[in-house]
Design an enzyme around this catalytic site. Structure first.
Site, PDB file in Angstrom:
ATOM      1  N   ASN A   1      -9.149  -3.172  10.621  1.00  0.00           N
ATOM      2  CA  ASN A   1      -8.123  -3.270  11.664  1.00  0.00           C
ATOM      3  C   ASN A   1      -8.581  -2.603  12.966  1.00  0.00           C
ATOM      4  O   ASN A   1      -7.784  -2.396  13.874  1.00  0.00           O
ATOM      5  CB  ASN A   1      -6.827  -2.598  11.209  1.00  0.00           C
ATOM      6  CG  ASN A   1      -6.268  -3.221   9.954  1.00  0.00           C
ATOM      7  OD1 ASN A   1      -6.239  -4.442   9.829  1.00  0.00           O
ATOM      8  ND2 ASN A   1      -5.839  -2.400   9.015  1.00  0.00           N
TER       9      ASN A   1
ATOM     10  N   GLU B   1       8.393  -5.960  12.628  1.00  0.00           N
ATOM     11  CA  GLU B   1       7.067  -5.730  13.214  1.00  0.00           C
ATOM     12  C   GLU B   1       6.924  -6.675  14.386  1.00  0.00           C
ATOM     13  O   GLU B   1       7.588  -7.712  14.421  1.00  0.00           O
ATOM     14  CB  GLU B   1       5.978  -6.032  12.171  1.00  0.00           C
ATOM     15  CG  GLU B   1       5.820  -4.926  11.176  1.00  0.00           C
ATOM     16  CD  GLU B   1       4.960  -5.294   9.967  1.00  0.00           C
ATOM     17  OE1 GLU B   1       3.979  -6.031  10.127  1.00  0.00           O
ATOM     18  OE2 GLU B   1       5.287  -4.836   8.869  1.00  0.00           O
TER      19      GLU B   1
ATOM     20  N   HIS C   1       0.047  -3.537  14.768  1.00  0.00           N
ATOM     21  CA  HIS C   1      -1.034  -4.502  15.018  1.00  0.00           C
ATOM     22  C   HIS C   1      -0.962  -5.122  16.407  1.00  0.00           C
ATOM     23  O   HIS C   1      -1.625  -6.119  16.677  1.00  0.00           O
ATOM     24  CB  HIS C   1      -1.026  -5.589  13.942  1.00  0.00           C
ATOM     25  CG  HIS C   1      -1.308  -5.024  12.587  1.00  0.00           C
ATOM     26  ND1 HIS C   1      -2.592  -4.822  12.121  1.00  0.00           N
ATOM     27  CD2 HIS C   1      -0.478  -4.555  11.621  1.00  0.00           C
ATOM     28  CE1 HIS C   1      -2.528  -4.275  10.920  1.00  0.00           C
ATOM     29  NE2 HIS C   1      -1.266  -4.096  10.593  1.00  0.00           N
TER      30      HIS C   1
HETATM   31  C1  LIG Z   1      -0.977   0.202   8.852  1.00  0.00           C
HETATM   32  C2  LIG Z   1       0.473   0.005   9.051  1.00  0.00           C
HETATM   33  C3  LIG Z   1       1.370   1.071   8.977  1.00  0.00           C
HETATM   34  C4  LIG Z   1       0.975   2.439   8.499  1.00  0.00           C
HETATM   35  O1  LIG Z   1       0.166   3.095   9.391  1.00  0.00           O
HETATM   36  P1  LIG Z   1      -0.871   4.183   8.863  1.00  0.00           P
HETATM   37  O2  LIG Z   1      -1.227   4.957  10.064  1.00  0.00           O
HETATM   38  O3  LIG Z   1      -2.019   3.424   8.286  1.00  0.00           O
HETATM   39  O4  LIG Z   1      -0.163   5.000   7.838  1.00  0.00           O
HETATM   40  C5  LIG Z   1       2.674   0.824   9.311  1.00  0.00           C
HETATM   41  N1  LIG Z   1       3.111  -0.399   9.653  1.00  0.00           N
HETATM   42  C6  LIG Z   1       2.275  -1.455   9.691  1.00  0.00           C
HETATM   43  C7  LIG Z   1       2.796  -2.783  10.064  1.00  0.00           C
HETATM   44  C8  LIG Z   1       0.933  -1.282   9.375  1.00  0.00           C
HETATM   45  O5  LIG Z   1       0.120  -2.326   9.380  1.00  0.00           O
END
Ligand SMILES: *Cc1c(COP(=O)(O)O)cnc(C)c1O
Length: 399
Positions: free
Chosen positions: A48, A186, A218
């Site tokens: 990512n 999201e 993202h």
């Molecule tokens: C990766 C992710 C998280 C968590 O974040 P981390 O810093 O890896 O704990 C939360 N929400 C989404 C949509 C993610 O992809």
């Protein structure tokens, strides 16, 4: 002890039988477009780290300097004596970046979601989630005790039905404060790469007097003129109550953040248990995240984003030509549907043998029977990398 291990063995065997067993793969190389696994160098389409900042000299330098200046650890939670200047600098930068009054950082995005949702909601409050939100939001929902409804993915009609349900519930409550309705979605979905219809969502929640939290894990670094996310790109800054970001993806470091009003942040400092009862993030992580934001906001950041979108289009073409057609996504996350878990595992294994690392995403990350290969691309990939991927895919029949 024998019974303990015997029971766990039964559970592990069941996972293996269902093609759902997960195992760690030891990587011997830094984050990047190559991953050294088991003595072999694989072309990496699984990270990512979209802008290629995790191994960027400016971030590494910032981390080293912060460790030298502030030490390896923060020593205590932020409210005890761990609230170091590096954390405040990062939060000031984040607030400006996101166009918010204030920001608060957490050790992880997971902790940020848990802290924010449980700080704001209680039994008697109402929580409405998109069907495909990340596991950390689901965990937070359970922990909050709020009454929960899930709307079909990106379906505004279904969301409206759930908001009507919430309005009815709300009028029946007579607590000390009015019952709250929070919607969580999201902006770019982590396993599907599609976007939420944020403008319509905001209009709907305003009509119903609900609050909105948008997880931009993202999207941060990739969308909007300032590259702060989809909320900015859609011109919705100031109309979204809670903006969540993660600092371990495009930002290239580690951590989570909540951005919003001063009152929101002050309340979280008092009520977010994953913030209060946890040692402050290491200084190196905070400093690296600040440096990541600087790169993102610079012309180099813009060049990296441009390059990323170019590569996304190229990757889609490679997949189409190899008869692995991707959905119409507008993100650097390109899922290729596989269906059965075993099939996804088989394809991922064949690709690994051909020198390419792509993860098979399975339940419980996605629904049962909706397994997929999740290709992600980074600004550091080259045209040669995509040609190598095309060659590897060409050697595998999509049967
Ligand atoms: C990766 C992710 C998280 C968590 O974040 P981390 O810093 O890896 O704990 C939360 N929400 C989404 C949509 C993610 O992809």
């Amino acid at each position: 002890m024998t019974d303990f291990n015997a029971q766990l063995a039964v559970e592990l065997a069941a996972l293996r039988k269902a093609d759902l067993l997960r195992e760690l793969r030891r990587v011997e190389s830094p984050a990047g477009t190559r991953a050294c696994l088991g003595g072999r160098e694989l072309l990496n389409f699984s990270s990512n780290d979209y802008l290629g900042l995790a191994n960027h000299p400016a971030l590494k330098e910032a981390a080293v300097c912060a460790a030298k200046k502030f030490g390896a650890g923060a020593g205590a939670s932020r409210l005890v004596c761990g609230s170091l200047a590096v954390h405040h600098e990062l939060e000031e930068a984040l607030a400006a970046f996101k166009g918010a009054e204030a920001a608060l950082t957490f050790s992880t995005g997971h902790a940020a979601a848990l802290g924010a949702i449980t700080a704001l909601l209680d039994r008697g409050d109402l929580l409405i989630l998109d069907k495909l939100v990340h596991a950390c939001i689901v965990d937070a929902a359970k922990l909050s005790g709020a009454k929960l409804r899930v709307f079909r993915h990106n379906d505004l009609n279904d969301l409206e039905a759930k908001l009507k349900w919430a309005a009815k519930q709300r009028s029946a409550v007579s607590g000390q404060r009015p019952a709250r309705t929070l919607i969580v979605t999201e902006s770019v979905f982590s396993m599907d790469g599609d976007l939420a219809p944020l403008r319509d969502l905001v209009e709907l929640k305003e009509r119903f007097g609900a609050w909105l939290m948008v997880d931009e894990a993202h999207a941060t670094g990739l969308f909007g003129k300032r590259r702060s996310g989809l909320v900015e790109e859609f011109g919705l800054t100031g109309r979204v109550e809670i903006q969540m970001a993660t600092l371990g993806k495009a930002v290239g470091a580690a951590g989570g953040a909540i951005c919003g009003s001063r009152n929101l942040i002050d309340l979280l400092v008092n009520r977010a248990r994953s913030f209060i009862f946890s040692t402050a993030p290491v200084p190196a992580a905070a400093a690296a995240a600040s440096a990541g934001l600087k790169v993102i906001e610079s012309s180099e950041g813009e060049a990296r984003r441009e390059r990323l979108w170019l590569l996304v289009e190229q990757l889609k073409r490679v997949l189409i030509e190899a008869s692995f057609p991707p959905p119409a996504v507008r993100a650097p996350i390109i899922p290729v549907a596989m269906g059965a878990e075993a099939r996804a595992m088989r394809f991922a294994e064949s690709l690994r043998k051909a020198g390419v690392f792509v993860p098979a995403i399975r339940y419980p990350t996605v629904a049962r029977g909706a397994a997929r290969l999740r290709f992600t691309v980074s600004a550091e990939h080259t045209a040669e990398d995509l040609a190598a991927l095309a060659k590897a895919l060409g050697g595998i029949a999509n049967g």
